[in-house]
Design a protein around this motif. Structure first.
Motif, mmCIF file in Angstrom:
data_model
loop_
_atom_site.group_PDB
_atom_site.id
_atom_site.type_symbol
_atom_site.label_atom_id
_atom_site.label_comp_id
_atom_site.label_asym_id
_atom_site.label_seq_id
_atom_site.Cartn_x
_atom_site.Cartn_y
_atom_site.Cartn_z
ATOM 1 N N PRO A 26 -20.716 -0.098 28.337
ATOM 2 C CA PRO A 26 -19.905 -0.281 27.125
ATOM 3 C C PRO A 26 -20.498 0.398 25.893
ATOM 4 N N PHE A 27 -21.830 0.491 25.821
ATOM 5 C CA PHE A 27 -22.470 1.171 24.701
ATOM 6 C C PHE A 27 -22.286 2.685 24.791
ATOM 7 N N LEU A 28 -22.157 3.203 26.006
ATOM 8 C CA LEU A 28 -21.981 4.640 26.196
ATOM 9 C C LEU A 28 -20.565 5.105 25.856
ATOM 10 N N ILE A 29 -19.587 4.190 25.918
ATOM 11 C CA ILE A 29 -18.194 4.608 25.698
ATOM 12 C C ILE A 29 -17.700 4.326 24.290
ATOM 13 N N VAL A 30 -18.607 3.941 23.364
ATOM 14 C CA VAL A 30 -18.149 3.654 21.999
ATOM 15 C C VAL A 30 -17.545 4.883 21.337
ATOM 16 N N GLY A 31 -17.947 6.083 21.799
ATOM 17 C CA GLY A 31 -17.365 7.301 21.242
ATOM 18 C C GLY A 31 -15.864 7.380 21.460
#
Length: 744
Positions: A190-195
């Motif tokens: 989930p932290f990787l897809i914040v973009g």
């Protein structure tokens, strides 16, 4: 987690796409009306698609440059993404680096571009169908009210279902890519897809700004020269700005709002997934991360059934308020959402599911509350609009004074409703006794469930929103083509309801922004904890008495007002160009007023498009750049002067900007949206003959037109753009958090 729950997500997304396709096929199969209707409909279609193509080319350039810049910044400043593990003492710690800093930068850029692309695609396809629906709604109005409502609502629902489908499939697809294909741990995905959320917000901001400036500049120009100066009716074919006005309804309210709600759903989904990470790390149950996506899937099926029911509640003749069947459809969506919420919480959230079921109910009730709060303040059957209409008897000054007072009044209901929802959902969630999870963590997750509960009806709300510009266009086409008076009566009634549905969508968007603000700010603090090497389940309070936080908050409020100023000023400047062009055409060609020659519609459309795209750049760059500048100045300049060598002024100032700026943005957007909507329907209240002897052409009507003109850039430019600004602040600070923080 049972694979059946996983499968529900792509199935719901696919069903939404297929249903949208069926709706589009139904609408396009309807009669397109007379030759005159098709001619004006063709001009609107060409103008709208030409503007959108030009606008999206501009946004695409900005998006690609921003994606590259984000990748470089994240790669340069980040320490990489670390695994999240449970220590022997029960705290949630950060372990080994699982994605290097440059890998994180690359993945963030890819997510950003994916979010930007899906956001643009949702708006583009939705508007394509909307501008095909308007002429068919005008044709249907010659048959019956039921036929017109059905065509307009189904045309609007294409956008609603596509936006939900692309958000659901986009977020779940990129999550699956990072976990299943690339093999990154579930807790860090989930932290990787914040973009993705940042990309959606980025496109939504410029789409809403550009479309909003276009639509209101054309509307103001057409009204002031046509109705006030020349004394000709609204949508009169002698007015060169009429086609630009009808084009603007689509690029602002269809494409712009579609992008707005797409980024709302995407950013809030990702924020809720991030908040589920802490509980997942303790329990080992992935359901806490996947729950938001599953719940949204149930919302798709609830909306499909609710939308399909509307024709059954609509009468064939005109003896019915068109808002009535739309409300009945919304009741069905809400009831079925409660059922879906119960199934999802019971099946996924363990023995304490009923607390989170209560949180979801709070979110659903909040959505319903905002629908009715907005109707009360903007529909013609209630006190506020009648009060503004009555004030118009004594001139435009009193109309504007009372309309302003009504707008300020609406902020009370907004603040109380959002505050109640946040407190109630937090308290309910904190009562869930999950082994190893502290009450604050479960309470914050409760607010995420409330947000997701409210968003279950997003597709229906967006369908009602797009219903507005479709019926507005249908009224213009009916007037322009000389259709029978009976058809104009139906389109007028639909147009008035369309103003209300557009307003309630804005109220809904404000409510979702309010609930999401707390959710996304909590996700931002999780990123701060990672950088400071604090346990994920520790508490990181923000002291408002800290000078950095206080000043950051003040700058956040300033951003809201300065951004609104730039957006409204842009409408005034572009409207001035349109007014001068229409005046020139009247002056140079007397045959236009005599009805013997045709105005140059294309020139007015082109002037509006070029000026609007130029005008959207300054407020857009301000919104993107302000949090970055504040964070950098406080980190690298102000921190050096702190006694005791305080190093972390940057993220503290950004926290203040984020918290206070969000609150100000929500309340200012409420004021702008509802005052503008009330002014518009006060004018229509008078035009409908509701004040005896004070119909079209009277001094009272002229005063109401002035008030409506003042409210136009409020409700359709600055107000909706602030919805996006609020969430953009959250997503940009979430993505760039390491830039503002001195690592531990």
């Amino acid at each position: 987690m049972d694979i059946t729950w996983y499968l529900l997500i792509p199935i719901a997304g696919a069903v939404a796409v297929l249903y949208a396709g069926w709706l589009a096929k139904f609408v396009l199969s309807q009669d397109a009306g007379t030759v005159q209707m098709q001619e004006i409909g063709g001009m609107i279609f060409e103008g709208a698609m030409a503007f959108l193509s030009r606008q999206y080319r501009t946004i695409a350039i900005f998006a690609i440059l921003t994606a590259v810049l984000i990748g470089v910044i994240v790669g340069a400043i980040s320490e990489g993404v670390k695994d999240i593990v449970l220590s022997d003492e029960g705290s949630i710690e950060y372990g080994a680096v699982k994605a290097s800093r440059w890998t994180e930068g690359l993945l963030t850029s890819i997510s950003f571009l994916a979010g930007a692309f899906c956001s643009g695609l949702a708006g583009y396809i939705g508007m394509f169908i909307a501008v095909r629906s308007n002429v068919r709604t005008a044709s249907a109005a010659q048959r019956s009210l039921k036929a017109a409502v059905t065509v307009a609502l189904r045309g609007g629902a294409v956008s609603g279902f596509l936006v939900v489908a692309l958000s659901l499939l986009g977020v779940s697809g990129i999550f699956a890519l990072f976990t299943i294909v690339l093999g990154y741990p579930t807790a860090i995905a989930p932290f990787l897809i914040v973009g993705f959320g940042f990309g959606a917000s980025f496109v939504a901001l410029f789409a809403q700004l550009g479309g909003g400036i276009y639509t209101k500049a054309a509307d103001v120009g057409a009204d002031l020269v046509g109705k006030v100066e020349a004394g000709i009716p609204e949508d009169d074919p002698r007015n060169a700005a009429v086609v630009a006005d009808l084009v603007g309804d689509n690029v602002g309210d269809c494409a712009g709002r579609g992008a707005d709600l797409f980024e709302s759903m995407s950013a809030e989904n990702i924020g809720a997934m991030i908040l589920g990470v802490a509980i997942y790390t303790v329990t080992g149950a992935i359901e806490w991360i996947m729950f938001p996506l599953v719940l949204r899937s149930f919302g798709v099926f609830a909306t499909l059934i609710g939308l399909s029911s509307v024709p059954f509640f609509t009468k064939e003749d005109g003896g019915q308020d068109p808002m009535t069947p739309l409300n009945y459809g919304y009741y069905i969506v809400s009831i079925l959402s409660v059922v879906g919420l119960g199934i999802a919480t019971y099946g996924l959230l363990g023995d304490e599911w009923y607390w989170f079921f209560g949180c979801g109910i709070v979110g659903i009730l909040t959505g319903i509350a905002f629908v009715y709060i907005t109707q009360y303040y903007t529909a013609g059957s209630w006190r506020p609009v009648k009060e503004i209409a009555d004030a118009s008897r004594t001139g435009p000054a009193t109309n504007i004074i009372i309309g302003t007072a009504v707008g300020f009044e609406t902020t009370a209901a907004t603040a109380i409703s959002i505050g109640t929802a946040l407190v109630a959902s937090f308290l309910l969630g904190s009562n869930a006794e999950i082994p190893g999870v502290d009450p604050v963590t479960s309470g914050i997750f409760g607010t995420a469930v409330a947000t997701m509960g409210m968003l279950m009806s997003a597709a229906y709300i967006l369908a009602m929103d797009t219903f507005g510009p479709i019926t507005d266009n249908a009224g213009g086409i009916t007037e322009f083509s000389g259709a029978p008076a009976s058809a104009r009566e139906i389109t007028d009634s639909l147009d008035a309801v369309g103003n209300t549905t557009k307003a309630l969508t804005k109220g809904y968007a404000v409510a979702s922004a309010g609930l999401a603000a707390f959710l996304l700010f909590s996700a931002f603090l999780d990123k701060v904890k990672e950088r400071l090497e604090l346990p994920l389940n520790s508490h990181l309070p923000i002291d408002i008495a800290n000078v950095d936080v206080f000043v950051g908050g003040m700058l956040g409020v300033m951003l809201v007002f300065l951004f609104s100023s730039l957006a409204i000023r842009s409408v005034g400047k572009v409207a001035g160009e349109i007014i001068e062009e229409v005046r020139r055409q009247f002056r140079d060609d007397p045959g236009i007023m005599a009805g013997t020659t045709r105005p140059d519609y294309a020139r007015a459309v082109d002037i509006t498009a070029r000026a609007s795209l130029k005008a959207m750049i300054a407020p857009g760059l301000l919104a993107v750049g302000m949090p970055i500048v504040v964070g950098l100045v406080f980190r690298y300049v102000v921190a050096d002067f702190h006694v005791g060598g305080e190093e972390n002024s940057g993220w503290l100032a950004v926290s203040g900007l984020l918290i206070v700026g969000t609150i100000a943005g929500i309340l200012v957007a409420t004021f702008l949206n509802n005052s503008g909507g009330a002014w518009d329907n006060a004018k229509k209240f008078i035009e409908a003959g509701s004040i005896e002897g004070e119909g079209k052409g009277s001094a009272t009507h002229a005063a109401a037109v002035v008030g409506d003109t003042v409210g136009d850039p409020f409700k359709d430019t600055a107000g909706p753009a602030l919805h996006v600004l609020v969430k953009l602040l959250s997503t940009i600070t979430l993505v760039l958090a390491p830039l503002f923080i001195v690592a531990a």
